[in-house]
Write a protein that holds these residues in place. Structure first.
Motif, PDB file in Angstrom:
ATOM      1  N   ASP A  65      -6.083  -5.706  55.240  1.00  0.00           N
ATOM      2  CA  ASP A  65      -7.137  -6.666  54.946  1.00  0.00           C
ATOM      3  C   ASP A  65      -8.105  -6.032  53.964  1.00  0.00           C
ATOM      4  N   GLN A  66      -8.964  -6.841  53.369  1.00  0.00           N
ATOM      5  CA  GLN A  66     -10.088  -6.330  52.592  1.00  0.00           C
ATOM      6  C   GLN A  66     -11.361  -6.853  53.214  1.00  0.00           C
ATOM      7  N   ILE A  67     -12.259  -5.935  53.510  1.00  0.00           N
ATOM      8  CA  ILE A  67     -13.573  -6.290  54.040  1.00  0.00           C
ATOM      9  C   ILE A  67     -14.606  -5.758  53.059  1.00  0.00           C
ATOM     10  N   GLY A  68     -15.325  -6.658  52.426  1.00  0.00           N
ATOM     11  CA  GLY A  68     -16.280  -6.241  51.395  1.00  0.00           C
ATOM     12  C   GLY A  68     -15.544  -5.542  50.265  1.00  0.00           C
ATOM     13  N   ASP A  69     -16.021  -4.357  49.908  1.00  0.00           N
ATOM     14  CA  ASP A  69     -15.414  -3.572  48.828  1.00  0.00           C
ATOM     15  C   ASP A  69     -14.286  -2.668  49.309  1.00  0.00           C
ATOM     16  N   TRP A  70     -13.892  -2.778  50.571  1.00  0.00           N
ATOM     17  CA  TRP A  70     -12.964  -1.814  51.180  1.00  0.00           C
ATOM     18  C   TRP A  70     -11.674  -2.470  51.650  1.00  0.00           C
ATOM     19  N   VAL A  71     -10.551  -1.833  51.291  1.00  0.00           N
ATOM     20  CA  VAL A  71      -9.226  -2.262  51.731  1.00  0.00           C
ATOM     21  C   VAL A  71      -8.868  -1.456  52.962  1.00  0.00           C
ATOM     22  N   LEU A  72      -8.447  -2.127  54.024  1.00  0.00           N
ATOM     23  CA  LEU A  72      -8.087  -1.460  55.272  1.00  0.00           C
ATOM     24  C   LEU A  72      -6.582  -1.212  55.304  1.00  0.00           C
ATOM     25  N   ASP A  75      -5.598   0.926  67.695  1.00  0.00           N
ATOM     26  CA  ASP A  75      -5.049   1.341  68.974  1.00  0.00           C
ATOM     27  C   ASP A  75      -4.808   2.849  68.872  1.00  0.00           C
ATOM     28  N   ASP A  76      -4.267   3.443  69.923  1.00  0.00           N
ATOM     29  CA  ASP A  76      -4.135   4.893  69.920  1.00  0.00           C
ATOM     30  C   ASP A  76      -2.907   5.408  69.167  1.00  0.00           C
ATOM     31  N   SER A  77      -2.154   4.519  68.527  1.00  0.00           N
ATOM     32  CA  SER A  77      -0.966   4.948  67.802  1.00  0.00           C
ATOM     33  C   SER A  77      -1.167   5.007  66.289  1.00  0.00           C
ATOM     34  N   ALA A  78      -2.388   4.756  65.812  1.00  0.00           N
ATOM     35  CA  ALA A  78      -2.614   4.709  64.368  1.00  0.00           C
ATOM     36  C   ALA A  78      -4.057   5.069  64.023  1.00  0.00           C
ATOM     37  N   ILE A  79      -4.245   5.390  62.752  1.00  0.00           N
ATOM     38  CA  ILE A  79      -5.567   5.658  62.193  1.00  0.00           C
ATOM     39  C   ILE A  79      -5.864   4.534  61.206  1.00  0.00           C
ATOM     40  N   LEU A  80      -7.064   4.002  61.265  1.00  0.00           N
ATOM     41  CA  LEU A  80      -7.484   2.980  60.319  1.00  0.00           C
ATOM     42  C   LEU A  80      -8.214   3.667  59.169  1.00  0.00           C
ATOM     43  N   ILE A  81      -7.740   3.411  57.968  1.00  0.00           N
ATOM     44  CA  ILE A  81      -8.301   4.007  56.755  1.00  0.00           C
ATOM     45  C   ILE A  81      -8.900   2.882  55.911  1.00  0.00           C
ATOM     46  N   GLY A  82      -9.997   3.162  55.245  1.00  0.00           N
ATOM     47  CA  GLY A  82     -10.571   2.242  54.278  1.00  0.00           C
ATOM     48  C   GLY A  82     -10.646   2.924  52.927  1.00  0.00           C
ATOM     49  N   CYS A  83     -10.222   2.231  51.889  1.00  0.00           N
ATOM     50  CA  CYS A  83     -10.313   2.746  50.516  1.00  0.00           C
ATOM     51  C   CYS A  83     -11.037   1.699  49.672  1.00  0.00           C
ATOM     52  N   PRO A  84     -11.879   2.127  48.733  1.00  0.00           N
ATOM     53  CA  PRO A  84     -12.514   1.157  47.840  1.00  0.00           C
ATOM     54  C   PRO A  84     -11.441   0.309  47.139  1.00  0.00           C
ATOM     55  N   PHE A  85     -11.686  -0.972  47.006  1.00  0.00           N
ATOM     56  CA  PHE A  85     -10.683  -1.904  46.480  1.00  0.00           C
ATOM     57  C   PHE A  85     -10.151  -1.533  45.108  1.00  0.00           C
ATOM     58  N   HIS A  86     -10.975  -0.895  44.282  1.00  0.00           N
ATOM     59  CA  HIS A  86     -10.525  -0.576  42.927  1.00  0.00           C
ATOM     60  C   HIS A  86      -9.707   0.716  42.862  1.00  0.00           C
ATOM     61  N   GLU A  87      -9.623   1.437  43.944  1.00  0.00           N
ATOM     62  CA  GLU A  87      -8.856   2.694  43.985  1.00  0.00           C
ATOM     63  C   GLU A  87      -7.393   2.389  44.278  1.00  0.00           C
ATOM     64  N   VAL A 134     -11.690   7.481  57.034  1.00  0.00           N
ATOM     65  CA  VAL A 134     -11.249   7.026  58.343  1.00  0.00           C
ATOM     66  C   VAL A 134     -12.325   6.059  58.827  1.00  0.00           C
ATOM     67  N   ILE A 135     -11.905   4.907  59.306  1.00  0.00           N
ATOM     68  CA  ILE A 135     -12.840   3.864  59.728  1.00  0.00           C
ATOM     69  C   ILE A 135     -12.832   3.779  61.251  1.00  0.00           C
ATOM     70  N   GLY A 136     -14.022   3.804  61.822  1.00  0.00           N
ATOM     71  CA  GLY A 136     -14.173   3.730  63.268  1.00  0.00           C
ATOM     72  C   GLY A 136     -14.189   2.298  63.773  1.00  0.00           C
ATOM     73  N   GLU A 137     -14.138   2.185  65.076  1.00  0.00           N
ATOM     74  CA  GLU A 137     -14.081   0.874  65.708  1.00  0.00           C
ATOM     75  C   GLU A 137     -15.454   0.204  65.760  1.00  0.00           C
ATOM     76  N   ASN A 138     -15.467  -1.063  65.455  1.00  0.00           N
ATOM     77  CA  ASN A 138     -16.635  -1.920  65.663  1.00  0.00           C
ATOM     78  C   ASN A 138     -16.119  -3.357  65.754  1.00  0.00           C
ATOM     79  N   ALA A 139     -17.004  -4.319  65.716  1.00  0.00           N
ATOM     80  CA  ALA A 139     -16.602  -5.720  65.874  1.00  0.00           C
ATOM     81  C   ALA A 139     -15.622  -6.183  64.800  1.00  0.00           C
ATOM     82  N   LEU A 140     -15.722  -5.638  63.593  1.00  0.00           N
ATOM     83  CA  LEU A 140     -14.838  -6.042  62.499  1.00  0.00           C
ATOM     84  C   LEU A 140     -13.467  -5.386  62.565  1.00  0.00           C
TER      85      LEU A 140
END
Length: 108
Positions: free
Chosen positions: A95-102, A67-79, A55-61
């Motif tokens: 999106d993909q940020i670094g090695d992580w797919v959102l 928003d309050d209707s969804a959870i943002l998840i990040g998974c390593p790109f190769h998974e 689960v990915i928390g909020e920051n500038a990226l």
């Protein structure tokens, strides 16, 4: 005393920057960095405590995705299997940020 503290903290700081090993879909070893190295803030594993996605928390990226209707998840790109599972559960790959797919997973 400060030398002792430094010797205890330095290995932890270095460990936080090291790539994490995983296994790609073809069984080969793949390395990826922790979410924090890509500028993301990991909150907890998703969907369970031993899973690689986070689960990915909020920051500038990530603020524009949250928003309050969804959870943002990040998974390593190769998974790709984990990513596919999250999408098949109704998640939207964003999106993909670094090695992580959102992936955005609705909770309502």
């Amino acid at each position: 005393m400060s030398r002792f503290i430094f010797s205890m903290i330095l290995p932890l700081a270095i460990a936080g920057c090291n790539p994490t090993a995983g296994t790609g879909d073809n069984g080969s070893q793949v390395e990826y960095t922790p979410p924090e190295a890509s500028g993301l803030r990991a909150v907890r594993p998703y969907p369970g405590p031993s899973d690689v996605c986070q689960v990915i928390g909020e920051n500038a990226l990530t603020g524009k995705y949250l928003d309050d209707s969804a959870i943002l998840i990040g998974c390593p790109f190769h998974e790709t299997g984990e990513i596919s599972d999250r999408v098949s559960e109704g998640g939207e790959q964003l999106d993909q940020i670094g090695d992580w797919v959102l992936i955005l997973i609705g909770i309502r």
